[in-house]
Scaffold this motif. Structure first.
Motif, PDB file in Angstrom:
ATOM      1  N   PRO A   1       0.800  -1.235   0.000  1.00 31.76           N
ATOM      2  CA  PRO A   1       0.000   0.000   0.000  1.00 31.76           C
ATOM      3  C   PRO A   1       0.827   1.276   0.000  1.00 31.76           C
ATOM      4  CG  PRO A   1      -0.112  -1.115   2.129  1.00 31.76           C
ATOM      5  CD  PRO A   1       0.557  -2.063   1.188  1.00 31.76           C
ATOM      6  N   SER A   2       2.131   1.176   0.166  1.00 29.61           N
ATOM      7  CA  SER A   2       2.990   2.363   0.132  1.00 29.61           C
ATOM      8  C   SER A   2       2.893   3.112  -1.192  1.00 29.61           C
ATOM      9  CB  SER A   2       4.436   1.975   0.430  1.00 29.61           C
ATOM     10  OG  SER A   2       4.839   0.887  -0.369  1.00 29.61           O
ATOM     11  N   ILE A   3       2.452   2.423  -2.257  1.00 27.64           N
ATOM     12  CA  ILE A   3       2.305   3.119  -3.544  1.00 27.64           C
ATOM     13  C   ILE A   3       1.173   4.139  -3.503  1.00 27.64           C
ATOM     14  CG2 ILE A   3       3.292   1.248  -4.906  1.00 27.64           C
ATOM     15  CD1 ILE A   3       0.375   0.520  -5.689  1.00 27.64           C
ATOM     16  N   PHE A   4       0.369   4.132  -2.432  1.00 21.87           N
ATOM     17  CA  PHE A   4      -0.726   5.086  -2.309  1.00 21.87           C
ATOM     18  C   PHE A   4      -0.411   6.193  -1.313  1.00 21.87           C
ATOM     19  CE2 PHE A   4      -2.897   1.048  -3.507  1.00 21.87           C
ATOM     20  CZ  PHE A   4      -3.387   1.458  -4.737  1.00 21.87           C
ATOM     21  N   CYS A   5       0.865   6.350  -0.944  1.00 20.56           N
ATOM     22  CA  CYS A   5       1.245   7.335   0.063  1.00 20.56           C
ATOM     23  C   CYS A   5       1.222   8.745  -0.531  1.00 20.56           C
ATOM     24  CB  CYS A   5       2.629   7.009   0.618  1.00 20.56           C
ATOM     25  SG  CYS A   5       3.116   8.052   2.004  1.00 20.56           S
ATOM     26  N   VAL A   6       0.452   9.632   0.098  1.00 19.23           N
ATOM     27  CA  VAL A   6       0.375  11.032  -0.328  1.00 19.23           C
ATOM     28  C   VAL A   6       1.414  11.864   0.425  1.00 19.23           C
ATOM     29  CG1 VAL A   6      -1.111  13.057  -0.555  1.00 19.23           C
ATOM     30  CG2 VAL A   6      -2.082  10.764  -0.779  1.00 19.23           C
ATOM     31  N   LEU A   7       1.430  11.725   1.752  1.00 16.55           N
ATOM     32  CA  LEU A   7       2.330  12.492   2.612  1.00 16.55           C
ATOM     33  C   LEU A   7       2.923  11.563   3.667  1.00 16.55           C
ATOM     34  CD1 LEU A   7       0.061  15.622   3.229  1.00 16.55           C
ATOM     35  CD2 LEU A   7       2.099  15.561   1.776  1.00 16.55           C
ATOM     36  N   THR A   8       4.127  11.888   4.125  1.00 14.66           N
ATOM     37  CA  THR A   8       4.776  11.106   5.162  1.00 14.66           C
ATOM     38  C   THR A   8       5.430  12.031   6.174  1.00 14.66           C
ATOM     39  OG1 THR A   8       6.354   9.298   5.572  1.00 14.66           O
ATOM     40  CG2 THR A   8       6.959  10.915   3.894  1.00 14.66           C
ATOM     41  N   ALA A   9       5.422  11.613   7.432  1.00 13.95           N
ATOM     42  CA  ALA A   9       6.103  12.345   8.506  1.00 13.95           C
ATOM     43  C   ALA A   9       7.273  11.476   8.959  1.00 13.95           C
ATOM     44  CB  ALA A   9       5.153  12.620   9.661  1.00 13.95           C
ATOM     45  N   PRO A  10       8.506  11.806   8.595  1.00 13.36           N
ATOM     46  CA  PRO A  10       9.649  10.948   8.889  1.00 13.36           C
ATOM     47  C   PRO A  10       9.934  10.868  10.386  1.00 13.36           C
ATOM     48  CG  PRO A  10      10.183  12.602   7.215  1.00 13.36           C
ATOM     49  CD  PRO A  10       8.879  13.001   7.829  1.00 13.36           C
ATOM     50  N   SER A  11      10.553   9.779  10.797  1.00 16.41           N
ATOM     51  CA  SER A  11      11.042   9.640  12.165  1.00 16.41           C
ATOM     52  C   SER A  11      12.562   9.693  12.143  1.00 16.41           C
ATOM     53  CB  SER A  11      10.566   8.314  12.773  1.00 16.41           C
ATOM     54  OG  SER A  11      11.300   7.225  12.259  1.00 16.41           O
ATOM     55  N   GLU A  12      13.171   9.527  13.319  1.00 11.62           N
ATOM     56  CA  GLU A  12      14.628   9.531  13.396  1.00 11.62           C
ATOM     57  C   GLU A  12      15.235   8.270  12.796  1.00 11.62           C
ATOM     58  OE1 GLU A  12      13.004   7.312  16.779  1.00 11.62           O
ATOM     59  OE2 GLU A  12      12.584   9.294  15.916  1.00 11.62           O
ATOM     60  N   ARG A  13      14.406   7.252  12.535  1.00 10.98           N
ATOM     61  CA  ARG A  13      14.886   5.996  11.953  1.00 10.98           C
ATOM     62  C   ARG A  13      14.603   5.994  10.459  1.00 10.98           C
ATOM     63  NH1 ARG A  13      12.197   0.678  14.171  1.00 10.98           N
ATOM     64  NH2 ARG A  13      12.899   1.628  16.137  1.00 10.98           N
ATOM     65  N   LYS A  14      15.638   5.977   9.656  1.00  9.96           N
ATOM     66  CA  LYS A  14      15.482   6.057   8.206  1.00  9.96           C
ATOM     67  C   LYS A  14      14.644   4.884   7.704  1.00  9.96           C
ATOM     68  CE  LYS A  14      18.147   6.549   3.921  1.00  9.96           C
ATOM     69  NZ  LYS A  14      17.389   7.736   3.502  1.00  9.96           N
ATOM     70  N   GLY A  15      13.661   5.195   6.861  1.00  5.19           N
ATOM     71  CA  GLY A  15      12.814   4.159   6.293  1.00  5.19           C
ATOM     72  C   GLY A  15      11.644   3.764   7.169  1.00  5.19           C
ATOM     73  N   THR A  16      11.556   4.324   8.370  1.00  2.92           N
ATOM     74  CA  THR A  16      10.440   4.015   9.275  1.00  2.92           C
ATOM     75  C   THR A  16       9.751   5.321   9.644  1.00  2.92           C
ATOM     76  OG1 THR A  16      11.689   2.140  10.183  1.00  2.92           O
ATOM     77  CG2 THR A  16       9.762   2.880  11.419  1.00  2.92           C
ATOM     78  N   PRO A  17       8.716   5.703   8.926  1.00  3.78           N
ATOM     79  CA  PRO A  17       8.056   6.985   9.209  1.00  3.78           C
ATOM     80  C   PRO A  17       7.316   6.957  10.535  1.00  3.78           C
ATOM     81  CG  PRO A  17       6.826   5.749   7.580  1.00  3.78           C
ATOM     82  CD  PRO A  17       8.101   4.990   7.806  1.00  3.78           C
ATOM     83  N   ASP A  18       7.193   8.109  11.130  1.00  4.16           N
ATOM     84  CA  ASP A  18       6.357   8.248  12.315  1.00  4.16           C
ATOM     85  C   ASP A  18       4.892   8.094  11.924  1.00  4.16           C
ATOM     86  OD1 ASP A  18       6.678   8.708  15.134  1.00  4.16           O
ATOM     87  OD2 ASP A  18       5.692  10.639  14.882  1.00  4.16           O
ATOM     88  N   LEU A  19       4.547   8.593  10.731  1.00  7.87           N
ATOM     89  CA  LEU A  19       3.156   8.627  10.295  1.00  7.87           C
ATOM     90  C   LEU A  19       3.110   8.749   8.776  1.00  7.87           C
ATOM     91  CD1 LEU A  19       0.078   9.032  10.901  1.00  7.87           C
ATOM     92  CD2 LEU A  19       0.598  11.453  11.256  1.00  7.87           C
ATOM     93  N   ASP A  20       2.259   7.951   8.143  1.00 11.76           N
ATOM     94  CA  ASP A  20       1.993   8.060   6.711  1.00 11.76           C
ATOM     95  C   ASP A  20       0.518   8.371   6.496  1.00 11.76           C
ATOM     96  OD1 ASP A  20       4.532   7.547   5.678  1.00 11.76           O
ATOM     97  OD2 ASP A  20       4.226   5.378   5.627  1.00 11.76           O
ATOM     98  N   PHE A  21       0.241   9.175   5.477  1.00  9.85           N
ATOM     99  CA  PHE A  21      -1.123   9.430   5.031  1.00  9.85           C
ATOM    100  C   PHE A  21      -1.276   8.864   3.631  1.00  9.85           C
ATOM    101  CE2 PHE A  21      -3.874  12.477   2.591  1.00  9.85           C
ATOM    102  CZ  PHE A  21      -5.085  11.958   3.042  1.00  9.85           C
TER     103      PHE A  21
END
Length: 432
Positions: free
Chosen positions: A291-311
């Protein structure tokens, strides 16, 4: 009110409501045009890398220090902040809610916000709160800003006009609006009561996700995001400013409108986006992408590749994959998923998941299509099929989401939700 916008996500904007109000070549001159005050609004630490440094210079009638007085506590009992782990006694499980009834009370946007789940810690600047809003009254002499996070607003019925320090933006079902942390605003009804979904993002601001092998095009394109053009209120009358800070609310009396920015430039501003401009990609031959192909916006975290929040959104699109189970497959996920439906039908659960409703599938809890959807999908003739007239969304966080007392007590809670999988009978036959 005629609304104007500037396009381009994350760009440096410059806008003035009066000619010559923006100083040229100097952010904080000794004497600003029109007798304005120069003030910087910073949405990131000063030493953040250039690509992550968010700030705007505001040229306003009064500096913001004049917008605060003696604060008193104010209560919005349904707007909860994380951590709120003991709000509900509901046992572990997947949950789904039908759309609640619109309240009869006179509710402004802050008073009508109903948090359903929280995750993380508001003071640690990590996590989120998600839920619904109901608005039956415009904010007239009331103004608000959120010091805890940025607000992502998704209308489901009725439009809202957000009049902010940096200009006004109107958002309707099928669009989203984002108001950054610390930006003052009031919300006005456009034509009758309004309802929708809201996410309070405590962590890093939303940004566009990296496209990786997809390349330079598709998904959400930066040029389709719109920021408001400068407009200001030069109003002197009694009003109130409410601030959300540390999960609590504080109000002070003012004798003027705090929306008095005459000109501004920078990259820290409210914005809106029409979700129908999202360009989905998918499987052209077989198999089912993540489902990542449907990501509009992302809020990154301190860990690369692991977002805090995806929309993410699941919009109108074509399905063409061959020899493939097309609906979202059965899965367990390290992320926790809060879903809503703006309009139409959701292909994995076409009957029980209704517009205005919510589902929650938390971290490492299995979920997938209901029994009826499974049977239909496995027997369907796989001709090209268009999913038309549908728009669902998902807020996906790495953190567990905890259900609030409001959500647990809602009469639209479907306590038999997990029964939708009861019809998935044993199919194993021992031979191919």
């Amino acid at each position: 009110m005629t609304l104007r916008y500037m396009s381009g996500f994350g760009n440096e904007f410059a806008s003035e409501a009066l000619p010559g109000a923006l100083p040229v070549g100097q952010n904080s001159p000794q004497h600003c045009p029109y007798g304005l005050y120069a003030e910087q609004l910073s949405g990131s630490p000063f030493t953040a890398p250039r690509g992550a440094n968010a700030r705007s210079w505001l040229y306003r009638i009064r500096p913001s220090v004049r917008h605060v007085g003696r604060f008193e506590r104010r209560d919005f009992p349904f707007w909860k902040s994380a951590p709120a782990r003991d709000e509900s006694d509901l046992p572990l499980g997947p949950y789904r809610w039908g759309p609640p009834t619109m309240p009869d009370d006179a509710l402004t946007f802050p008073a009508g916000l109903r948090v359903m789940t929280t995750a993380g810690d508001v003071d640690a600047r990590s996590g989120m709160a998600a839920g619904l809003y109901f608005v039956t009254r415009s904010m007239a002499e009331d103004y608000f800003y959120d010091a805890d996070g940025e607000l992502l607003i998704l209308p489901q019925e009725g439009a809202l006009r957000f009049v902010t320090e940096l200009g006004a933006m109107e958002i309707s079902p099928g669009e989203i609006g984002v108001v950054p942390r610390g930006v003052k605003f009031k919300a006005e009804l456009v034509a009758g009561p309004a309802r929708g979904y809201v996410c309070e993002n405590y962590g890093a601001p939303f940004t566009l996700p990296d496209r990786g092998p997809i390349g330079a095009n598709c998904l959400a394109n930066a040029r389709d995001f719109e920021a408001p053009v400068a407009a200001f209120e030069d109003i002197e009358r009694p009003c109130r400013l409410t601030v959300k800070w540390g999960g609590k609310f504080f109000v002070c009396a003012l004798d003027h409108s705090p929306l008095d920015v005459v000109a501004w430039h920078g990259n820290y501003a409210p914005y809106k986006y029409d979700l129908r401009r999202f360009s989905p990609v998918g499987a052209l031959l077989f198999d089912h992408p993540d489902p990542s192909i449907f990501c509009v916006l992302t809020a990154p975290s301190e860990r690369k590749g692991t977002p805090d929040l995806d929309f993410l959104i699941f919009p109108e699109r074509w399905l063409v994959a061959e020899h493939t189970f097309r609906p979202p497959w059965f899965h367990m996920n390290a992320m926790s998923e809060f879903m809503g439906l703006i309009y139409g039908r959701y292909d994995a659960k076409p009957d029980g998941f209704l517009p205005g409703g919510v589902s929650l599938h938390d971290c490492m809890l299995p979920h997938g299509p209901d029994a009826e959807s499974f049977e239909q999908a496995t027997r369907a003739t796989l001709a090209p099929q268009k999913l038309a007239g549908t728009l669902a969304f998902m807020l996906e966080t790495r953190l567990p989401q905890h259900v609030t007392h409001y959500a647990a007590a809602l009469e639209t809670l479907q306590i038999d939700y997990s029964d939708c999988w009861a019809g998935l009978a044993r199919r194993f036959c021992g031979t191919r």
